[in-house]
Structure formats: structure tokens, C-alpha cells
Motif scaffolding. Structure first.
Motif, PDB file in Angstrom:
ATOM      1  N   ASP A  71       0.483  -1.525   0.004  1.00 47.41           N
ATOM      2  CA  ASP A  71      -0.106   0.257   0.082  1.00 47.41           C
ATOM      3  C   ASP A  71       0.647   1.372   0.176  1.00 47.41           C
ATOM      4  O   ASP A  71       0.631   2.066  -0.368  1.00 47.41           O
ATOM      5  N   ARG A  72       1.939   0.785   0.785  1.00 43.97           N
ATOM      6  CA  ARG A  72       2.803   2.338   1.126  1.00 43.97           C
ATOM      7  C   ARG A  72       4.703   2.061   0.610  1.00 43.97           C
ATOM      8  O   ARG A  72       4.492   1.246   0.508  1.00 43.97           O
ATOM      9  N   ARG A  73       4.951   3.339   0.263  1.00 39.83           N
ATOM     10  CA  ARG A  73       6.676   3.010  -0.064  1.00 39.83           C
ATOM     11  C   ARG A  73       7.038   2.123   1.401  1.00 39.83           C
ATOM     12  O   ARG A  73       5.934   2.837   3.032  1.00 39.83           O
ATOM     13  N   TRP A  74       7.631   1.625   1.378  1.00 36.40           N
ATOM     14  CA  TRP A  74       8.730   0.991   2.427  1.00 36.40           C
ATOM     15  C   TRP A  74       9.704   2.020   4.113  1.00 36.40           C
ATOM     16  O   TRP A  74      10.859   1.513   3.472  1.00 36.40           O
ATOM     17  N   THR A  75       8.808   2.324   4.071  1.00 35.28           N
ATOM     18  CA  THR A  75      10.009   3.602   4.718  1.00 35.28           C
ATOM     19  C   THR A  75      10.100   2.939   6.570  1.00 35.28           C
ATOM     20  O   THR A  75       9.467   2.147   6.657  1.00 35.28           O
ATOM     21  N   LYS A  76      11.171   3.288   6.945  1.00 35.18           N
ATOM     22  CA  LYS A  76      11.907   2.603   8.264  1.00 35.18           C
ATOM     23  C   LYS A  76      10.839   2.381   8.883  1.00 35.18           C
ATOM     24  O   LYS A  76      10.501   1.697   9.662  1.00 35.18           O
ATOM     25  N   ALA A  77       9.381   3.421   9.035  1.00 34.93           N
ATOM     26  CA  ALA A  77       8.360   3.427  10.101  1.00 34.93           C
ATOM     27  C   ALA A  77       7.628   2.828   9.475  1.00 34.93           C
ATOM     28  O   ALA A  77       6.725   2.071   9.840  1.00 34.93           O
ATOM     29  N   TYR A  78       7.431   2.627   8.161  1.00 37.42           N
ATOM     30  CA  TYR A  78       5.912   1.559   7.406  1.00 37.42           C
ATOM     31  C   TYR A  78       6.861  -0.135   7.762  1.00 37.42           C
ATOM     32  O   TYR A  78       5.701  -0.671   8.161  1.00 37.42           O
ATOM     33  N   LYS A  79       7.759  -0.431   8.025  1.00 35.53           N
ATOM     34  CA  LYS A  79       7.846  -1.808   8.104  1.00 35.53           C
ATOM     35  C   LYS A  79       7.987  -1.455   9.603  1.00 35.53           C
ATOM     36  O   LYS A  79       7.466  -3.340   9.280  1.00 35.53           O
ATOM     37  N   THR A  80       8.338  -1.161  10.327  1.00 37.98           N
ATOM     38  CA  THR A  80       7.674  -1.661  11.084  1.00 37.98           C
ATOM     39  C   THR A  80       6.173  -1.514  12.227  1.00 37.98           C
ATOM     40  O   THR A  80       6.301  -2.582  13.088  1.00 37.98           O
ATOM     41  N   GLU A  81       5.366  -1.207  11.162  1.00 34.47           N
ATOM     42  CA  GLU A  81       4.366  -1.156  11.103  1.00 34.47           C
ATOM     43  C   GLU A  81       4.033  -2.268  10.484  1.00 34.47           C
ATOM     44  O   GLU A  81       3.378  -2.970  10.820  1.00 34.47           O
ATOM     45  N   LEU A  82       4.511  -2.399   9.671  1.00 35.13           N
ATOM     46  CA  LEU A  82       4.071  -3.925   8.623  1.00 35.13           C
ATOM     47  C   LEU A  82       3.830  -5.227   9.807  1.00 35.13           C
ATOM     48  O   LEU A  82       3.724  -5.766   9.756  1.00 35.13           O
ATOM     49  N   ARG A  83       5.135  -4.848  10.289  1.00 31.31           N
ATOM     50  CA  ARG A  83       5.620  -6.352  11.035  1.00 31.31           C
ATOM     51  C   ARG A  83       4.934  -5.831  12.700  1.00 31.31           C
ATOM     52  O   ARG A  83       3.985  -6.990  13.114  1.00 31.31           O
ATOM     53  N   GLN A  84       4.462  -4.661  13.472  1.00 30.46           N
ATOM     54  CA  GLN A  84       3.698  -4.946  14.061  1.00 30.46           C
ATOM     55  C   GLN A  84       2.352  -4.999  14.784  1.00 30.46           C
ATOM     56  O   GLN A  84       1.646  -5.807  15.699  1.00 30.46           O
ATOM     57  N   SER A  85       1.991  -4.995  13.349  1.00 30.11           N
ATOM     58  CA  SER A  85       1.040  -4.927  13.044  1.00 30.11           C
ATOM     59  C   SER A  85      -0.286  -6.273  13.014  1.00 30.11           C
ATOM     60  O   SER A  85      -0.570  -6.638  13.428  1.00 30.11           O
ATOM     61  N   ARG A  86       1.191  -6.807  12.492  1.00 28.72           N
ATOM     62  CA  ARG A  86       0.952  -8.135  12.238  1.00 28.72           C
ATOM     63  C   ARG A  86       1.015  -9.345  13.159  1.00 28.72           C
ATOM     64  O   ARG A  86       0.218  -9.930  14.495  1.00 28.72           O
ATOM     65  N   VAL A  87       1.872  -8.832  14.022  1.00 35.17           N
ATOM     66  CA  VAL A  87       2.886  -9.538  15.057  1.00 35.17           C
ATOM     67  C   VAL A  87       2.749  -8.867  16.353  1.00 35.17           C
ATOM     68  O   VAL A  87       1.320 -10.204  17.197  1.00 35.17           O
ATOM     69  N   ARG A  88       1.910  -8.203  16.630  1.00 34.95           N
ATOM     70  CA  ARG A  88       0.991  -7.635  18.165  1.00 34.95           C
ATOM     71  C   ARG A  88      -0.215  -8.401  17.557  1.00 34.95           C
ATOM     72  O   ARG A  88      -1.154  -8.332  18.522  1.00 34.95           O
TER      73      ARG A  88
END
Ligand SMILES: NC(=O)c1ccc[n+]([C@@H]2O[C@H](COP(=O)([O-])OP(=O)(O)OC[C@H]3O[C@@H](n4cnc5c(N)ncnc54)[C@H](OP(=O)(O)O)[C@@H]3O)[C@@H](O)[C@H]2O)c1
Length: 302
Positions: A71-88
Motif C-alpha cells: 500500500d505504501r512505500r517502505w520507510t523505516k517507520a512503515y516497515k515497523t508498522e507492517l511487522r507490529q500490526s501483524r505480530v502484536r
């Protein structure tokens, strides 16, 4: 059956919910906003908040939550969101199910073919294949591992490792279809890389299979049995709508538009659904031609 679903507003969640409700099942939606009715329960996967009471007595739970990978460009912050939105989200869902007095029999928690890495050339990848080392692969491993509390509570945990899900209402197909209609689609990054696709209809059927067949547990590749090259998939799509597919997109162009995600779009994954087929599942759309036809058909449900 009574089934709780997270990520139920998404591409797959909407189709699964529609299919279950049509067949008379009761769906309880985990939502991140204020509930709009008794069939919704608010949860906040970021802070770890959920009221477990409405989840008592479920037959099954399905976890589809996660920020959009493309959906969005993979900035460092978005990569954190990708991961945390799944793992958490998965950790919270699994812990909540494990703590219930009457837990569900089965917890189907999404994963992805990205677990095998970005590029495995023409290697056949089944559920016993080695996993990758890159960002998405490690995210998928942690995403699957986050279900441990449910498994420890003797709930049957299934990990559907989705390939590229093709349906008119979202995902990769919607974008490809738009480009094909405009006549500006062609082989990506050379076109020889395998795309492991599956129709949205078969994805929903496979999820329902995992819910309904007792005995299913562990990882299941959710792909059609016949992966094809991206050039071939695009050729089949363009042919079906009578458009040319001759405008190649070189890797450097994808890299400029998509950033780091380009290496996954241009990677080759030849994923085969061995465990699903061995368990008795039969695809309605086994090849690219039928997958494309289903996605283009106005009669295919959302
Ligand atoms: N589509 C594919 O080809 C494909 C391929 C491989 C893997 N998958 C995985 O399968 C799952 C379902 O796919 P999909 O295509 O239906 O995805 P989707 O359309 O992006 O839907 C995912 C849902 O997750 C919830 N969500 C969004 N951002 C979130 C966040 N930051 N934290 C928690 N929840 C969030 C939203 O539902 P609510 O607003 O209702 O909470 C959203 O509708 C996803 O995890 C996806 O990564 C999909």
C-alpha cells in the motif's frame, strides 16, 4: 458455526465474511473503531486491548489483520508498522483465545509466501522448504510464531501462507487490471519469474476448508497448483480483455516506483499447495486462465 474474524474489512476478510454469512454462519468482527452492532467487538492491537467475553464459545477464529504490504512505500517507520500490526495483533488474538473458558477448536492465522524469501528462482517450494532471511521472511516467521499461546492451549492453529490472491476487488489483480485496460502492462523485470497466484474464490474456499475440516494444523500454502511466470500471467490477463501486453517494466523502473518492495514483486516464488491438496482440497481455479476468468467474471462474489 460462530466465527470471529480480524481484518474483516479487507480484501480477503470481506469475501470470507460474505461467504460465511451467506451460508448462515454467525460472524463476529474484531474492529479497530467503535462497534456498529452486536456482531462487532472493539480491539486495539497496538495497545493490546480487547474484551474477551464476547469471544466465549466460538467455533473458529480467523486472523487476517495487518497493514497493507503493497500500500505504501517502505520507510523505516512503515516497515515497523507492517511487522507490529501483524505480530502484536496475532499475539493479542492468540493470548485472548488461550485465556477463554470455552476456546474455539481452530485458529486460522494469516501468513504469506514471503516466508520463503524474496527470490527462489525455479525451486518448487512446499511447506517443508527452508524459509528466507530477508525482512518479509523474518516478519512472516515471527507472525506465525506469535500464535504460540493458542497452540499451547491446544487450539488447532493453521497458517495459511497466501500467494498472490487474484480478485477484482483488491490486491495485485486490481492494479494489473487497471494497467492492462490502459494498455500499459507487460512483463515485469524480464518476466521469467514465477508468480504463485490463487483466485479469491479458492482463497475463501481454502480458508473455509481449514476451518471446517478437523485435523488441519500447521502451515498450508494457499496457491493454485500451477504457478506461471509473471509474463505468462500478464499475457493471459491481457488476452482475456483483448489488450496488448507488450510494454515491459524493467527492474530499475519498478525500483524507482516501489522502492524496496520491488524486489518482492520482481522475485520468483514457485510455491505449491502440497498440504492443502493432500488434505483433500480441490481448486475450482487451478491455472492462470481460470484464475483470470474468475477475477473478471461479474458473477464472482466479492
Ligand atoms: N492479498 C494478498 O494477495 C495477500 C498475499 C499474502 C498475504 N496476505 C495477507 O493476508 C491478510 C489479509 O490480506 P488482505 O489482502 O485482505 O489485506 P487487506 O485488504 O490489506 O486487509 C487487512 C486488514 O487488516 C486490518 N488492518 C489494516 N491496517 C492495520 C493495522 N495497522 N493494524 C491492525 N490491523 C490492520 C484492516 O482491517 P480492519 O480495519 O477491519 O481492522 C484491513 O482491512 C493480510 O495480513 C495480508 O498481509 C495477503
Amino acid at each position: 458455526m460462530r466465527i470471529a474474524i480480524s481484518g474483516s474489512s479487507g480484501f480477503v476478510g470481506t469475501a470470507l465474511r460474505t461467504s460465511l454469512v451467506q451460508d448462515g454462519h454467525e460472524v463476529l468482527r474484531l474492529v479497530r473503531r467503535a462497534p456498529a452492532g452486536p456482531d462487532e467487538v472493539r480491539w486495539d492491537p497496538v495497545v493490546g486491548d480487547i474484551d474477551p467475553a464476547p469471544l466465549e464459545g466460538l467455533d473458529a477464529a480467523v486472523n487476517l489483520a495487518g497493514a497493507g504490504v503493497g500500500d505504501r512505500r517502505w520507510t523505516k517507520a512503515y516497515k515497523t508498522e507492517l511487522r507490529q500490526s501483524r505480530v502484536r495483533a496475532t499475539t493479542l488474538f492468540a493470548q485472548t483465545l488461550a485465556g477463554l473458558d470455552a476456546p474455539p477448536r481452530v485458529f486460522v492465522s494469516a501468513s504469506a509466501q514471503g516466508i520463503y524469501g524474496a527470490d527462489r528462482e525455479d525451486e518448487y517450494l512446499d511447506e517443508d522448504s527452508t524459509t528466507g532471511q530477508d525482512f518479509l521472511a523474518r516478519m512472516c516467521l515471527d507472525w506465525e510464531a506469535a500464535t504460540a499461546p493458542a497452540r499451547d492451549a491446544d487450539i488447532a492453529v493453521c497458517h495459511p501462507r497466501f500467494g498472490l490472491i487474484m480478485g477484482a476487488s483488491g490486491g495485485a489483480f486490481k492494479r494489473l487490471h487497471t494497467l492492462a485496460r490502459l494498455g500499459i502492462l507487460g512483463p515485469l523485470a524480464g518476466g521469467h519469474q514465477f508468480w504463485s497466484h490463487i483466485s479469491l474464490t479458492d482463497t475463501v474456499r481454502a480458508l473455509r476448508f481449514l476451518i471446517e475440516q478437523s485435523g488441519c494444523v500447521g502451515a498450508f500454502n494457499i496457491t493454485a497448483p500451477e504457478p506461471v511466470s509473471n509474463a505468462e500471467f500478464i499475457r493471459v490477463l491481457a488476452h482475456a480483455i483483448d489488450r496488448p501486453a507488450i510494454l515491459p517494466a524493467p527492474y530499475f523502473g519498478l525500483r524507482i516506483v516501489l522502492g524496496e518492495y520491488a524486489k518482492y514483486v520482481a522475485g520468483s516464488l514457485r510455491v505449491v499447495p502440497n498440504r492443502l491438496v493432500q488434505s483433500g482440497f480441490r481448486h475450482e481455479h487451478p491455472d492462470a486462465r481460470s484464475v483470470v476468468a474468475a477475477a473478471l467474471s461479474p458473477n464472482t462474489p466479492p
